[in-house]
Write an enzyme that holds these catalytic residues in place. Structure first.
Site, PDB file in Angstrom:
ATOM      1  N   ASP A   1       0.700  -1.245  -0.169  1.00  0.00           N
ATOM      2  CA  ASP A   1      -0.015  -0.266   0.400  1.00  0.00           C
ATOM      3  C   ASP A   1       0.812   1.211   0.164  1.00  0.00           C
ATOM      4  O   ASP A   1       2.419   1.076   0.422  1.00  0.00           O
ATOM      5  CB  ASP A   1      -0.849  -0.553   1.429  1.00  0.00           C
ATOM      6  CG  ASP A   1      -0.266   0.104   2.570  1.00  0.00           C
ATOM      7  OD1 ASP A   1       1.228   0.355   3.125  1.00  0.00           O
ATOM      8  OD2 ASP A   1      -1.079  -0.504   4.129  1.00  0.00           O
ATOM      9  N   SER A   2       0.258   2.506   0.041  1.00  0.00           N
ATOM     10  CA  SER A   2       1.120   3.824  -0.195  1.00  0.00           C
ATOM     11  C   SER A   2       1.541   4.310   0.934  1.00  0.00           C
ATOM     12  O   SER A   2       2.448   5.047   0.786  1.00  0.00           O
ATOM     13  CB  SER A   2       0.019   4.271  -1.191  1.00  0.00           C
ATOM     14  OG  SER A   2      -0.469   4.682  -0.183  1.00  0.00           O
ATOM     15  N   GLY A   3       0.695   4.261   2.087  1.00  0.00           N
ATOM     16  CA  GLY A   3       0.655   4.390   3.663  1.00  0.00           C
ATOM     17  C   GLY A   3      -0.037   5.886   3.555  1.00  0.00           C
ATOM     18  O   GLY A   3      -0.369   6.459   4.066  1.00  0.00           O
ATOM     19  N   GLY A   4      -1.402   5.717   1.774  1.00  0.00           N
ATOM     20  CA  GLY A   4      -2.421   6.651   2.084  1.00  0.00           C
ATOM     21  C   GLY A   4      -3.224   6.687   3.690  1.00  0.00           C
ATOM     22  O   GLY A   4      -4.268   6.871   3.957  1.00  0.00           O
ATOM     23  N   PHE A   5      -3.666   5.513   3.506  1.00  0.00           N
ATOM     24  CA  PHE A   5      -3.949   4.711   4.348  1.00  0.00           C
ATOM     25  C   PHE A   5      -3.897   5.097   6.243  1.00  0.00           C
ATOM     26  O   PHE A   5      -4.815   5.612   7.079  1.00  0.00           O
ATOM     27  CB  PHE A   5      -4.325   3.325   5.338  1.00  0.00           C
ATOM     28  CG  PHE A   5      -5.334   2.753   6.037  1.00  0.00           C
ATOM     29  CD1 PHE A   5      -6.738   3.031   5.694  1.00  0.00           C
ATOM     30  CD2 PHE A   5      -5.442   1.966   6.869  1.00  0.00           C
ATOM     31  CE1 PHE A   5      -7.654   2.517   6.317  1.00  0.00           C
ATOM     32  CE2 PHE A   5      -5.777   1.989   7.918  1.00  0.00           C
ATOM     33  CZ  PHE A   5      -7.476   1.679   8.038  1.00  0.00           C
TER      34      PHE A   5
ATOM     35  N   ASP B   1      -3.324   8.317  -1.442  1.00  0.00           N
ATOM     36  CA  ASP B   1      -4.345   9.041  -1.601  1.00  0.00           C
ATOM     37  C   ASP B   1      -4.805   9.228  -0.430  1.00  0.00           C
ATOM     38  O   ASP B   1      -3.415   9.076   0.595  1.00  0.00           O
ATOM     39  CB  ASP B   1      -4.961   7.402  -2.566  1.00  0.00           C
ATOM     40  CG  ASP B   1      -5.258   6.872  -1.186  1.00  0.00           C
ATOM     41  OD1 ASP B   1      -4.245   6.367  -0.666  1.00  0.00           O
ATOM     42  OD2 ASP B   1      -6.392   6.657  -1.013  1.00  0.00           O
TER      43      ASP B   1
ATOM     44  N   GLN C   1     -11.631   7.528  -4.987  1.00  0.00           N
ATOM     45  CA  GLN C   1     -12.258   7.733  -3.613  1.00  0.00           C
ATOM     46  C   GLN C   1     -12.641   7.848  -3.700  1.00  0.00           C
ATOM     47  O   GLN C   1     -13.785   8.453  -5.350  1.00  0.00           O
ATOM     48  CB  GLN C   1     -11.801   8.784  -2.931  1.00  0.00           C
ATOM     49  CG  GLN C   1     -10.315   7.786  -2.374  1.00  0.00           C
ATOM     50  CD  GLN C   1     -10.168   7.351  -1.193  1.00  0.00           C
ATOM     51  OE1 GLN C   1     -11.171   6.768  -0.692  1.00  0.00           O
ATOM     52  NE2 GLN C   1      -9.385   6.341  -0.599  1.00  0.00           N
TER      53      GLN C   1
ATOM     54  N   GLY D   1     -11.771   3.962   0.498  1.00  0.00           N
ATOM     55  CA  GLY D   1     -12.593   4.626   1.607  1.00  0.00           C
ATOM     56  C   GLY D   1     -13.091   3.222   1.288  1.00  0.00           C
ATOM     57  O   GLY D   1     -14.617   4.397   1.998  1.00  0.00           O
TER      58      GLY D   1
ATOM     59  N   ASP E   1      -7.474  -7.203   0.541  1.00  0.00           N
ATOM     60  CA  ASP E   1      -6.932  -7.273   1.287  1.00  0.00           C
ATOM     61  C   ASP E   1      -7.462  -7.336   2.974  1.00  0.00           C
ATOM     62  O   ASP E   1      -8.803  -6.228   2.837  1.00  0.00           O
ATOM     63  CB  ASP E   1      -5.662  -6.688   1.397  1.00  0.00           C
ATOM     64  CG  ASP E   1      -5.884  -5.210   1.844  1.00  0.00           C
ATOM     65  OD1 ASP E   1      -4.948  -5.082   2.794  1.00  0.00           O
ATOM     66  OD2 ASP E   1      -6.207  -4.517   1.122  1.00  0.00           O
TER      67      ASP E   1
ATOM     68  N   CYS F   1     -13.684 -28.089   7.700  1.00  0.00           N
ATOM     69  CA  CYS F   1     -12.438 -27.991   7.032  1.00  0.00           C
ATOM     70  C   CYS F   1     -10.957 -29.231   8.097  1.00  0.00           C
ATOM     71  O   CYS F   1     -10.897 -29.502   8.044  1.00  0.00           O
ATOM     72  CB  CYS F   1     -11.718 -26.990   8.028  1.00  0.00           C
ATOM     73  SG  CYS F   1     -10.072 -26.058   7.496  1.00  0.00           S
TER      74      CYS F   1
ATOM     75  N   CYS G   1      -7.785 -28.222   6.983  1.00  0.00           N
ATOM     76  CA  CYS G   1      -6.542 -27.000   7.418  1.00  0.00           C
ATOM     77  C   CYS G   1      -5.824 -27.515   8.345  1.00  0.00           C
ATOM     78  O   CYS G   1      -6.377 -28.823   9.053  1.00  0.00           O
ATOM     79  CB  CYS G   1      -6.753 -25.850   7.534  1.00  0.00           C
ATOM     80  SG  CYS G   1      -7.091 -25.653   9.147  1.00  0.00           S
TER      81      CYS G   1
ATOM     82  N   CYS H   1      -7.267 -28.022  11.856  1.00  0.00           N
ATOM     83  CA  CYS H   1      -8.522 -28.797  12.197  1.00  0.00           C
ATOM     84  C   CYS H   1      -8.107 -30.041  11.929  1.00  0.00           C
ATOM     85  O   CYS H   1      -8.935 -30.717  12.688  1.00  0.00           O
ATOM     86  CB  CYS H   1      -9.565 -28.225  11.214  1.00  0.00           C
ATOM     87  SG  CYS H   1     -10.166 -26.501  11.363  1.00  0.00           S
TER      88      CYS H   1
ATOM     89  N   HIS I   1      -5.562 -21.552  10.939  1.00  0.00           N
ATOM     90  CA  HIS I   1      -7.083 -21.851  10.588  1.00  0.00           C
ATOM     91  C   HIS I   1      -8.043 -20.583   9.293  1.00  0.00           C
ATOM     92  O   HIS I   1      -8.692 -21.320   8.689  1.00  0.00           O
ATOM     93  CB  HIS I   1      -7.671 -22.159  11.456  1.00  0.00           C
ATOM     94  CG  HIS I   1      -9.415 -22.164  10.898  1.00  0.00           C
ATOM     95  ND1 HIS I   1      -9.906 -23.524  10.724  1.00  0.00           N
ATOM     96  CD2 HIS I   1     -10.238 -21.624  11.372  1.00  0.00           C
ATOM     97  CE1 HIS I   1     -11.097 -23.381  10.076  1.00  0.00           C
ATOM     98  NE2 HIS I   1     -11.287 -22.397  10.760  1.00  0.00           N
TER      99      HIS I   1
END
Length: 378
Positions: free
Chosen positions: A93-97, A147, A190, A217, A267, A305, A307, A310, A336
């Site tokens: 990511d860009s750091g915008g968050f 952003d 956005q 956003g 994500d 499941c 995995c 489990c 899990h």
């Protein structure tokens, strides 16, 4: 071009897309959930475990890696892939968050954002140009434009100013990007809940011809029906021949609903974060393994499941580990939850291929309990 999208099939029942995104470190199938490895590690998981459970791309955080260990050290190591021993694709990511999440510590200006380091209190400055330089040094396959992610709700005037600034910053990001042949740069649409502003943002960004587009956003506190409504009018504004990424979304219902609305990539820290609290995603809904009723429950977390967790460990044992703050317990719950979401996306892709994603959604929501009144969500 570093990043290309291949459409394989469109679900006749819902319009959802089955595809592949091709990157310098291999291809990944879509729709795909990306585990979050903020500091160049998915908490408690090894790269080998992630590969075994079917993760094909992971996300790392530009802001946090800039602070520690520093992009110069990652570059010297040969880039993020070599630094963390991950052979698949990586998105940063860009750091915008952080502009959004660290709102008490920052000041937004046209040139960029003044921060206080959340660890040391030191004054920092992040601009579109600096965000590009850091990501060029980190070396992911996919980079995000810098952003502003406004809060929900926000006034139309504030959001319009923010959208226009994000568009200007996107242009500066394109100009500053030094490695377009081996790193793809995605623009971020956005506009909050406002259809006219989403349209304006999408028009601005698609005119710049990014190799992929994110919808930002959302998942910032708005109700699920608002998010779905925004996706209904925003996703069709994005080029069909390029990947579409919904940022910060990872609850099972939203992954399915997002896929139905044409999203290719997702994500979220949700599966790893709740795992550390002893909360698990199962085929029958949410399970909080800390609860006393599981103290003598020797069944697996999810009997449907397969995995590693489990197949080998009981609810009683995992509850004991989590209650005792044993790291192994957090590893088992994290494994899990990530496996559950990655397997859910495998099922979504299969349902798209077989033109039955709408039916799959109804069956899953019924079994998971999303259709019940006052259903507990994540």
């Amino acid at each position: 071009m570093a990043i290309t999208y291949e459409l394989i099939h469109t679900c006749k029942q819902t319009g959802a897309r089955l595809g592949k995104v091709h990157t310098p470190h291999g291809s990944f199938e879509t729709p795909m959930f990306m585990p979050v490895g903020t500091l160049a590690t998915v908490k408690t998981m090894s790269p080998e475990e992630l590969e075994r459970m079917g993760a094909q791309i992971i996300l790392s955080n530009t802001y946090h890696l800039w602070l520690r260990p520093g992009e110069d050290i990652v570059k010297e190591a040969g880039g993020l892939h070599k630094f963390m021993n991950w052979n698949g694709s990586i998105l940063t990511d860009s750091g915008g968050f952080q502009v959004f999440s660290l709102s008490d510590l920052r000041q937004i200006e046209e040139e960029g954002v003044h921060f206080r380091n959340h660890i040391s209190g030191e004054k920092l400055f992040l601009s579109p140009e600096k965000a590009m330089r850091i990501q060029n040094d980190l070396g992911p396959d996919i980079m995000m434009a810098f952003d502003e992610c406004p809060p929900y709700p926000a006034e139309h005037k504030y959001m319009k100013d923010s959208v226009e600034r994000t568009s200007r910053w996107a242009e500066r990001c394109l100009e500053a990007h030094q490695r377009p042949n081996d790193q793809g740069l995605f623009g971020i649409v956005q506009g909050g809940e406002y259809e006219d502003l989403r349209r304006q943002s999408a028009q601005d960004l698609t005119s710049m011809d990014f190799p992929g587009y994110a919808i930002g956003g959302l998942s910032v506190g708005e109700p699920k029906d608002v998010m779905n409504r925004v996706l209904d009018f925003t996703t069709p504004l994005l080029p069909s021949e390029k990947p579409r990424y919904l940022m910060g979304v990872g609850s099972p219902d939203s992954l399915i609903d997002g896929s139905i609305r044409g999203i290719d990539m997702f994500d979220c820290v949700l599966p790893t974060r709740i795992a550390r609290n002893g909360t698990l995603m199962t085929s029958n809904g949410r399970l909080v393994v800390r609860n006393a009723k599981f103290a003598r429950d020797f069944r697996p977390i999810d009997e449907n499941c397969d995995c590693h967790t489990c197949r080998n460990y009981s609810r009683a044992y995992i509850r004991h580990l989590v209650k005792a703050n044993e790291t192994f317990g957090f590893r088992l719950t994290t494994y899990h939850n990530l496996y559950f979401l990655l397997n859910l996306m495998r099922q979504v892709r299969e349902a798209i291929r077989e033109d039955r994603l709408g039916d799959f959604r109804e069956e899953f929501f019924e079994q998971y309990g999303f259709n019940k009144p006052n259903a507990k969500n994540f």
